[in-house]
Design an enzyme around this catalytic site. Structure first.
Site, PDB file in Angstrom:
ATOM      1  N   CYS A  47     -57.730 -40.739  41.687  1.00  0.00           N
ATOM      2  CA  CYS A  47     -57.808 -40.604  43.053  1.00  0.00           C
ATOM      3  C   CYS A  47     -58.865 -41.266  43.667  1.00  0.00           C
ATOM      4  O   CYS A  47     -60.097 -41.186  42.972  1.00  0.00           O
ATOM      5  CB  CYS A  47     -57.914 -38.903  43.372  1.00  0.00           C
ATOM      6  SG  CYS A  47     -57.995 -38.664  45.248  1.00  0.00           S
ATOM      7  N   HIS A  56     -49.229 -35.958  45.426  1.00  0.00           N
ATOM      8  CA  HIS A  56     -50.656 -35.942  45.369  1.00  0.00           C
ATOM      9  C   HIS A  56     -51.256 -35.962  46.661  1.00  0.00           C
ATOM     10  O   HIS A  56     -52.053 -35.238  47.204  1.00  0.00           O
ATOM     11  CB  HIS A  56     -51.137 -37.238  44.431  1.00  0.00           C
ATOM     12  CG  HIS A  56     -52.299 -37.600  44.531  1.00  0.00           C
ATOM     13  ND1 HIS A  56     -53.136 -37.282  43.483  1.00  0.00           N
ATOM     14  CD2 HIS A  56     -53.457 -37.916  45.449  1.00  0.00           C
ATOM     15  CE1 HIS A  56     -54.325 -37.541  43.356  1.00  0.00           C
ATOM     16  NE2 HIS A  56     -54.742 -37.811  44.680  1.00  0.00           N
ATOM     17  N   GLU A  57     -50.653 -36.837  47.631  1.00  0.00           N
ATOM     18  CA  GLU A  57     -51.214 -37.039  49.101  1.00  0.00           C
ATOM     19  C   GLU A  57     -50.749 -35.799  49.831  1.00  0.00           C
ATOM     20  O   GLU A  57     -51.740 -35.252  50.728  1.00  0.00           O
ATOM     21  CB  GLU A  57     -50.749 -38.152  49.611  1.00  0.00           C
ATOM     22  CG  GLU A  57     -50.992 -39.618  49.066  1.00  0.00           C
ATOM     23  CD  GLU A  57     -52.418 -39.965  48.503  1.00  0.00           C
ATOM     24  OE1 GLU A  57     -53.291 -39.128  49.140  1.00  0.00           O
ATOM     25  OE2 GLU A  57     -52.628 -40.485  47.366  1.00  0.00           O
ATOM     26  N   HIS A  73     -53.304 -33.253  49.119  1.00  0.00           N
ATOM     27  CA  HIS A  73     -54.762 -33.608  49.871  1.00  0.00           C
ATOM     28  C   HIS A  73     -54.772 -32.940  51.247  1.00  0.00           C
ATOM     29  O   HIS A  73     -55.629 -32.315  51.795  1.00  0.00           O
ATOM     30  CB  HIS A  73     -54.883 -34.907  50.235  1.00  0.00           C
ATOM     31  CG  HIS A  73     -55.575 -35.692  49.086  1.00  0.00           C
ATOM     32  ND1 HIS A  73     -56.861 -35.164  48.651  1.00  0.00           N
ATOM     33  CD2 HIS A  73     -55.455 -36.622  48.109  1.00  0.00           C
ATOM     34  CE1 HIS A  73     -57.430 -35.980  47.756  1.00  0.00           C
ATOM     35  NE2 HIS A  73     -56.523 -36.971  47.355  1.00  0.00           N
TER      36      HIS A  73
END
Length: 174
Positions: free
Chosen positions: A91, A133-134, A137
């Protein structure tokens, strides 16, 4: 276009939950352009708006080797997920840190594109990992949250030590 500053863990702003984008306008498109510039310069494959202190539900991605497949996801939602596998993840907010994280193997995501048009896309492999993953976030969740508390603490200490060293070197250079 302008390069943006990527927030580094353990910055608490990375934990903020992003707000839905009500209207895709020129301001949002400008942020998107700046995010792509930042992601490419930092040699990443994905970048969430929260990582650059813009707390809106938006991320950009390009998992191609030649950086020629830019993708924009506004207000993304995973509508289907199947299978499970573990893979190393890194990341931009955790420089030099990689860890095995379990994710869905195949997903379908629905989002708006840069023009505000709704689309649906299926993904697997690196793109599926990147999308999950995003979106994490955007929800204030970080990939280290999938790790044991001990591993998380070691990563936090390592990054804080590197930050102190970088600050010391910068001060000595002046």
């Amino acid at each position: 276009m302008a390069k943006m500053t990527v927030l580094q863990y353990p910055d608490e702003r990375l934990r903020k939950v992003a707000q839905k984008i009500e209207k895709v306008d020129d301001n949002i498109r400008s942020v998107i352009d700046d995010m792509f510039e930042t992601m490419y310069e930092e040699q990443g494959v994905g970048l969430a708006a929260t990582q650059v202190d813009v707390h809106r539900r938006l991320f950009v991605s390009d998992c191609s080797e030649d950086q020629n497949e830019p993708l924009v996801f506004i207000n993304p939602e995973i509508t289907e997920a199947e299978g499970h596998f573990k893979n190393d993840e890194g990341c931009l907010s955790f420089p030099g840190v990689y860890a095995k994280v379990e994710r869905a193997e195949r997903i379908t995501v629905t989002a708006l594109d840069k023009n505000g048009e709704r689309f649906s896309r299926s993904a697997e492999g690196l793109l599926a990992i990147c999308i999950q993953h995003e979106i994490d976030h955007l929800d204030g969740k970080l990939f280290v949250d999938y790790l044991s508390p001990l591993k998380r603490e070691r990563i936090r200490k390592k990054l804080e030590k590197e930050q102190r060293l970088a600050e010391k070197q910068a001060a000595e250079a002046q």
